[in-house]
Enzyme design. Structure first.
Site, PDB file in Angstrom:
ATOM      1  N   LYS A   1       1.572 -15.812  -5.589  1.00 56.58           N
ATOM      2  CA  LYS A   1       2.038 -15.033  -4.435  1.00 56.58           C
ATOM      3  C   LYS A   1       2.592 -15.940  -3.337  1.00 56.58           C
ATOM      4  CE  LYS A   1      -2.119 -13.254  -3.757  1.00 56.58           C
ATOM      5  NZ  LYS A   1      -3.370 -12.689  -3.191  1.00 56.58           N
TER       6      LYS A   1
ATOM      7  N   ARG B   1       0.500  -0.232  -2.196  1.00 56.42           N
ATOM      8  CA  ARG B   1       0.721  -0.970  -0.937  1.00 56.42           C
ATOM      9  C   ARG B   1       2.202  -0.903  -0.581  1.00 56.42           C
ATOM     10  NH1 ARG B   1      -1.119  -7.024  -1.435  1.00 56.42           N
ATOM     11  NH2 ARG B   1      -3.224  -6.144  -1.408  1.00 56.42           N
TER      12      ARG B   1
ATOM     13  N   CYS C   1     -12.072  -2.856  -4.313  1.00 63.76           N
ATOM     14  CA  CYS C   1     -11.608  -4.190  -4.695  1.00 63.76           C
ATOM     15  C   CYS C   1     -12.397  -4.719  -5.896  1.00 63.76           C
ATOM     16  CB  CYS C   1     -11.729  -5.168  -3.532  1.00 63.76           C
ATOM     17  SG  CYS C   1     -11.194  -6.811  -4.046  1.00 63.76           S
TER      18      CYS C   1
ATOM     19  N   CYS D   1     -11.985  -7.263   5.400  1.00 59.08           N
ATOM     20  CA  CYS D   1     -11.156  -6.860   4.255  1.00 59.08           C
ATOM     21  C   CYS D   1     -11.704  -5.579   3.640  1.00 59.08           C
ATOM     22  CB  CYS D   1     -11.135  -7.983   3.227  1.00 59.08           C
ATOM     23  SG  CYS D   1     -12.686  -8.123   2.325  1.00 59.08           S
TER      24      CYS D   1
ATOM     25  N   CYS E   1     -15.373 -11.622  -0.418  1.00 58.45           N
ATOM     26  CA  CYS E   1     -15.402 -12.726  -1.387  1.00 58.45           C
ATOM     27  C   CYS E   1     -14.575 -13.871  -0.798  1.00 58.45           C
ATOM     28  CB  CYS E   1     -14.857 -12.268  -2.743  1.00 58.45           C
ATOM     29  SG  CYS E   1     -13.064 -12.322  -2.875  1.00 58.45           S
TER      30      CYS E   1
ATOM     31  N   CYS F   1      -9.137 -12.286   2.376  1.00 59.87           N
ATOM     32  CA  CYS F   1      -8.098 -11.343   2.793  1.00 59.87           C
ATOM     33  C   CYS F   1      -8.173 -10.980   4.267  1.00 59.87           C
ATOM     34  CB  CYS F   1      -8.162 -10.092   1.939  1.00 59.87           C
ATOM     35  SG  CYS F   1      -7.910 -10.446   0.189  1.00 59.87           S
TER      36      CYS F   1
ATOM     37  N   ARG G   1       5.787 -11.606  -0.380  1.00 61.38           N
ATOM     38  CA  ARG G   1       5.118 -10.341  -0.017  1.00 61.38           C
ATOM     39  C   ARG G   1       5.649  -9.800   1.308  1.00 61.38           C
ATOM     40  NH1 ARG G   1      -0.056 -10.024  -2.431  1.00 61.38           N
ATOM     41  NH2 ARG G   1       0.036 -10.934  -4.507  1.00 61.38           N
TER      42      ARG G   1
ATOM     43  N   LYS H   1       3.813 -15.906   1.003  1.00 58.19           N
ATOM     44  CA  LYS H   1       3.719 -15.118   2.238  1.00 58.19           C
ATOM     45  C   LYS H   1       4.445 -15.783   3.389  1.00 58.19           C
ATOM     46  CE  LYS H   1      -0.596 -13.090   0.756  1.00 58.19           C
ATOM     47  NZ  LYS H   1      -2.025 -12.872   1.037  1.00 58.19           N
TER      48      LYS H   1
HETATM   49 FE1  SRM Z   1      -5.760 -10.089  -0.468  1.00 60.70          FE
HETATM   50  C1  SRM Z   1      -6.430 -10.244  -3.767  1.00 60.70           C
HETATM   51  C2  SRM Z   1      -6.602  -6.874  -0.388  1.00 60.70           C
HETATM   52  C3  SRM Z   1      -4.418  -9.868   2.625  1.00 60.70           C
HETATM   53  C4  SRM Z   1      -5.797 -13.504  -0.192  1.00 60.70           C
HETATM   54  N1  SRM Z   1      -6.348  -8.766  -1.867  1.00 60.70           N
HETATM   55  C5  SRM Z   1      -6.521  -9.017  -3.186  1.00 60.70           C
HETATM   56  C6  SRM Z   1      -6.780  -7.721  -3.959  1.00 60.70           C
HETATM   57  C7  SRM Z   1      -5.469  -7.182  -4.440  1.00 60.70           C
HETATM   58  C8  SRM Z   1      -7.820  -7.815  -5.081  1.00 60.70           C
HETATM   59  C9  SRM Z   1      -7.344  -8.078  -6.478  1.00 60.70           C
HETATM   60  O1  SRM Z   1      -6.574  -9.033  -6.713  1.00 60.70           O
HETATM   61  O2  SRM Z   1      -7.763  -7.336  -7.370  1.00 60.70           O
HETATM   62  C10 SRM Z   1      -7.368  -6.856  -2.810  1.00 60.70           C
HETATM   63  C11 SRM Z   1      -7.233  -5.357  -2.959  1.00 60.70           C
HETATM   64  C12 SRM Z   1      -8.398  -4.672  -2.279  1.00 60.70           C
HETATM   65  C13 SRM Z   1      -8.253  -3.206  -2.148  1.00 60.70           C
HETATM   66  O3  SRM Z   1      -9.065  -2.477  -2.739  1.00 60.70           O
HETATM   67  O4  SRM Z   1      -7.373  -2.758  -1.434  1.00 60.70           O
HETATM   68  C14 SRM Z   1      -6.713  -7.504  -1.605  1.00 60.70           C
HETATM   69  N2  SRM Z   1      -5.439  -8.612   0.811  1.00 60.70           N
HETATM   70  C15 SRM Z   1      -5.952  -7.364   0.702  1.00 60.70           C
HETATM   71  C16 SRM Z   1      -5.748  -6.584   1.982  1.00 60.70           C
HETATM   72  C17 SRM Z   1      -5.542  -5.088   1.759  1.00 60.70           C
HETATM   73  C18 SRM Z   1      -6.962  -6.862   2.883  1.00 60.70           C
HETATM   74  C19 SRM Z   1      -7.150  -5.975   4.081  1.00 60.70           C
HETATM   75  O5  SRM Z   1      -8.311  -5.658   4.299  1.00 60.70           O
HETATM   76  O6  SRM Z   1      -6.205  -5.641   4.783  1.00 60.70           O
HETATM   77  C20 SRM Z   1      -4.544  -7.345   2.567  1.00 60.70           C
HETATM   78  C21 SRM Z   1      -3.225  -6.803   2.105  1.00 60.70           C
HETATM   79  C22 SRM Z   1      -2.090  -7.559   2.726  1.00 60.70           C
HETATM   80  C23 SRM Z   1      -0.740  -6.974   2.467  1.00 60.70           C
HETATM   81  O7  SRM Z   1      -0.429  -5.937   3.035  1.00 60.70           O
HETATM   82  O8  SRM Z   1       0.041  -7.592   1.728  1.00 60.70           O
HETATM   83  C24 SRM Z   1      -4.782  -8.715   1.977  1.00 60.70           C
HETATM   84  N3  SRM Z   1      -5.127 -11.434   0.941  1.00 60.70           N
HETATM   85  C25 SRM Z   1      -4.723 -11.130   2.201  1.00 60.70           C
HETATM   86  C26 SRM Z   1      -4.693 -12.305   3.012  1.00 60.70           C
HETATM   87  C27 SRM Z   1      -4.354 -12.362   4.494  1.00 60.70           C
HETATM   88  C28 SRM Z   1      -2.898 -12.576   4.765  1.00 60.70           C
HETATM   89  O9  SRM Z   1      -2.076 -12.549   3.852  1.00 60.70           O
HETATM   90  O10 SRM Z   1      -2.576 -12.781   5.925  1.00 60.70           O
HETATM   91  C29 SRM Z   1      -5.092 -13.345   2.204  1.00 60.70           C
HETATM   92  C30 SRM Z   1      -5.298 -14.820   2.655  1.00 60.70           C
HETATM   93  C31 SRM Z   1      -4.019 -15.544   2.834  1.00 60.70           C
HETATM   94  C32 SRM Z   1      -3.581 -16.133   1.531  1.00 60.70           C
HETATM   95  O11 SRM Z   1      -2.890 -15.448   0.783  1.00 60.70           O
HETATM   96  O12 SRM Z   1      -3.960 -17.278   1.254  1.00 60.70           O
HETATM   97  C33 SRM Z   1      -5.357 -12.793   0.904  1.00 60.70           C
HETATM   98  N4  SRM Z   1      -6.008 -11.616  -1.764  1.00 60.70           N
HETATM   99  C34 SRM Z   1      -6.047 -12.937  -1.440  1.00 60.70           C
HETATM  100  C35 SRM Z   1      -6.395 -13.697  -2.621  1.00 60.70           C
HETATM  101  C36 SRM Z   1      -6.558 -15.228  -2.702  1.00 60.70           C
HETATM  102  C37 SRM Z   1      -5.245 -15.876  -2.991  1.00 60.70           C
HETATM  103  C38 SRM Z   1      -5.410 -17.351  -3.263  1.00 60.70           C
HETATM  104  O13 SRM Z   1      -4.530 -18.113  -2.887  1.00 60.70           O
HETATM  105  O14 SRM Z   1      -6.382 -17.755  -3.884  1.00 60.70           O
HETATM  106  C39 SRM Z   1      -6.589 -12.744  -3.655  1.00 60.70           C
HETATM  107  C40 SRM Z   1      -6.976 -13.044  -5.104  1.00 60.70           C
HETATM  108  C41 SRM Z   1      -5.849 -13.496  -5.930  1.00 60.70           C
HETATM  109  O15 SRM Z   1      -4.682 -13.517  -5.536  1.00 60.70           O
HETATM  110  O16 SRM Z   1      -6.138 -13.875  -7.065  1.00 60.70           O
HETATM  111  C42 SRM Z   1      -6.342 -11.457  -3.080  1.00 60.70           C
HETATM  112 FE1  SF4 Z   2     -11.323  -8.143  -2.223  1.00 58.04          FE
HETATM  113 FE2  SF4 Z   2     -12.124 -10.576  -1.725  1.00 58.04          FE
HETATM  114 FE3  SF4 Z   2      -9.815  -9.742  -0.736  1.00 58.04          FE
HETATM  115 FE4  SF4 Z   2     -12.041  -8.809   0.254  1.00 58.04          FE
HETATM  116  S1  SF4 Z   2     -11.412 -10.957   0.325  1.00 58.04           S
HETATM  117  S2  SF4 Z   2     -10.262  -7.560  -0.349  1.00 58.04           S
HETATM  118  S3  SF4 Z   2     -13.370  -8.738  -1.484  1.00 58.04           S
HETATM  119  S4  SF4 Z   2     -10.268 -10.017  -2.859  1.00 58.04           S
END
Ligand code: SRM
Ligand code: SF4
Length: 567
Positions: free
Chosen positions: A204, A71, A438, A432, A477, A481, A140, A206
């Protein structure tokens, strides 16, 4: 699983080095040592495996098909046409699934194998883009309102965000040693980490910058938000919001999505001090025992907003002024051409779920042609740019007026013109990544989105609602995201083919939705929507959005964020 906690791994990592070099060099496995799997996140990469063939490989007694996601750190999602061509080349050479625009304006490459990881990182850095701190318990990629050339103020805000992103990078040479062959010198591994400390943040973090009236970064989903307040076209300062976040765990009431609270107003030159104060407070107060409760939103709920605000003011060394009033009209993108203050033109294209490759249509090739064209026809004083949006779309920025037709023809001939005809529902939907990469996905999201939208459009046609701009989001899930809890309609994955149906967020990103039906399949989801669309078609007031209608009529109960501002 590693027996070391994430806190231990961070602290004993010698500033994010760990044994990454050894892990990368190990030819016996396509995976990294377990602790290094945690550390590589801070370098902008995740170890994953292809879940489509996981079972098949297990039966063959093979290790999973390990590959890495990378990323970028691209504050505000800006790259030049030259960089675009490089990213395209890297995707074509090393990654399996093209380029992927994320919901935070970054690029992801999927499917990079371990022995090509370093070459890929080097190629990204050669394009003057880095991946440091794109993942991990640090700040991030900073999200910024897209289309920054719309006014001088947009450019100003973008520049502030980019400066802040750089300022908040972890202080380590590890990245340069591991990926770029920088020689390790005395004292490395002990760099002073003034902002983050030895254990980095508990979780993390943001930051997002919004410029009203558009909330395209979903500022209330960010840990820290800066909402630009413009006076006569100039940025007078920012309202500061804290404590947004989406992630939750099914069935665990200790975890929940939360909208950020606006705590006051600051001058533009106070941004760094406030960001540092919020981050160091979270560093010191955040929960380091329970990772599921470690985000800033829980710190604020545990300590109280007022206490948290006072601590931020104490650390910043000044008091925040009363917040200014502002208004958001929506949290989506504006598609098609707009003219900027500099006379140049910007085109926002729809990219379904942010995935750019030459599968059904030659999108990657088309954007390559556009990048090559822009290199020839752009104004060198105000060079063209590619800008990702936080809704996974793409802006072609700074196009001279006499070249718009040329870009339009390339857009049309490469099937990139969805913005011209698609329904508002299709244009605004986000999903997402989910399967197959993922590791946390419980259900499909990106791969399911196009078919789901087709079925929803059929229902909308049935009720003569096709023109309604209903905001749909799918996450595989509950981590959220695609920021699903801010969708007027959202599917949150529960199991293969089954989702929680969430309804009733506002169209402006100022009210969360609520659970309407749990763990249902597509047929049940469509039946529910059919009935609700019928009610909406008959009972909506003029201009009333779907989410607002559901709340007004009591279909769901949900509370809007109070924009009665904190004094
Ligand atoms: Fe996310 C984890 C993809 C934006 C909340 N996110 C992940 C992981 C890395 C899975 C993992 O931990 O093994 C995913 C990788 C999937 C893949 O195969 O690429 C993943 N997140 C993404 C992306 C690529 C989604 C997308 O379709 O674009 C986004 C990348 C953003 C970036 O460039 O940095 C992405 N993730 C978000 C957002 C939206 C935002 O930031 O505006 C959120 C919700 C906002 C937030 O952070 O609360 C988000 N991602 C999570 C979470 C839940 C965090 C939490 O507080 O519980 C996880 C799981 C974790 O961190 O344990 C997670
Ligand atoms: Fe993976 Fe869940 Fe984030 Fe979708 S919402 S990219 S399934 S961690």
């Amino acid at each position: 699983m590693s027996t070391h906690s994430v806190e231990d791994i961070k602290k004993s990592s010698a500033r994010l080095r760990g044994t990454l070099l050894e892990s990368l060099a190990n030819p016996v496995t396509g995976a990294l040592d377990e602790d290094d799997q945690t550390l590589i996140k801070y370098h902008g990469s995740y170890q994953q495996d292809d879940r489509d063939i996981r079972e098949e490989r297990r039966q063959q007694k093979l290790e999973p098909a390990h590959a890495f996601m990378i990323r970028t750190r691209t504050p505000g999602g800006v790259v030049s046409p030259e960089q675009w061509l490089e990213l395209d080349r890297i995707a074509t050479t090393y990654a399996e699934r093209g380029l992927r625009i994320t919901t935070r304006q970054a690029f992801q490459f999927h499917g990079v194998i371990k022995r090509e990881l370093k070459a890929t990182m080097q190629a990204i850095n050669a394009a003057l883009i880095d991946t440091l701190a794109a993942c991990g318990d640090v700040n991030r990629n900073v999200a910024v309102a897209a289309n920054p050339h719309e006014s001088a103020a947009h450019g100003f805000v973008h520049a502030q965000a980019a400066t802040l992103s750089k300022h908040l990078l972890p202080n380590t040479r590890a990245y340069y040693e591991i990926w770029l062959d920088e020689e390790r010198v005395a004292g490395s591994g002990e760099e002073e980490e003034r902002i983050y400390g030895d254990a980095y943040l508990p979780r993390k973090f943001k930051i997002g910058f919004a410029i009203p009236p558009y909330n395209d970064v979903d500022v209330f989903a960010q840990d820290l938000g800066f909402i630009a307040i413009l006076e006569e076209g100039v940025v007078a300062g920012y309202n500061v919001s804290v404590g947004g976040g989406m992630g939750a765990t099914h069935g665990d009431p200790e975890t929940y999505p939360r909208l950020a609270d606006v705590i006051g107003f600051i001058a533009p030159d106070q941004i760094t001090a406030v960001a540092e104060a919020v981050i160091t407070t979270q560093r010191d107060w955040g929960n380091r025992i329970l990772r599921k409760r470690a985000r800033l939103k829980y710190t604020i709920d545990d300590r109280g907003l007022e206490t948290f605000k006072q601590e931020v003011e104490r650390r910043a060394g000044f008091r925040l002024s009363p917040a200014h009033s502002f208004d958001f009209v929506h949290n989506g993108d504006r598609f098609g051409w707009v003219q900027g203050h500099n006379g140049l033109w910007h085109l926002t294209l729809r990219i379904v779920a942010g995935r750019i490759w030459d599968r059904e249509k030659p999108h990657l090739s088309g954007l390559r042609e556009i990048a090559r064209t822009l290199l020839q026809v752009g104004d060198p004083q105000q060079p063209p740019e590619f800008r990702m949006t936080a809704n996974q779309n793409l802006v072609i920025a700074n196009v001279p007026a006499d070249q718009c037709w040329h870009i339009d023809s390339l857009v049309a001939s490469h099937g990139l013109g969805e913005h011209v005809q698609a329904s508002p529902v299709r244009l605004n939907a986000i999903a997402c990544v989910a399967l197959p990469t993922c590791g946390l996905a419980m259900a499909e999201a990106e791969r399911y989105l196009p078919d789901f939208l087709t079925r929803v459009e059929t229902l909308l046609d049935k009720h003569a609602l096709r023109d309604q701009p209903i905001n749909i989001r799918i996450s595989g899930c509950p981590n959220g995201c695609s920021r699903p809890y801010l969708g007027e309609i959202a599917l949150v994955g529960k199991a293969p083919g089954r989702y929680n149906l969430m309804l009733g967020a506002s169209h402006q990103g100022t009210r969360l939705n609520t659970l309407y039906r749990e763990n249902i399949d597509e047929a049940a989801i469509l039946a529910e929507l059919d009935a609700l669309f019928a009610q909406y078609a008959n009972g909506r007031t003029s201009g009333e959005h779907f989410g607002d209608f559901l709340v007004r009529t009591g279909v769901v109960i949900s509370k809007s964020l109070s924009l009665e501002l904190v004094a």
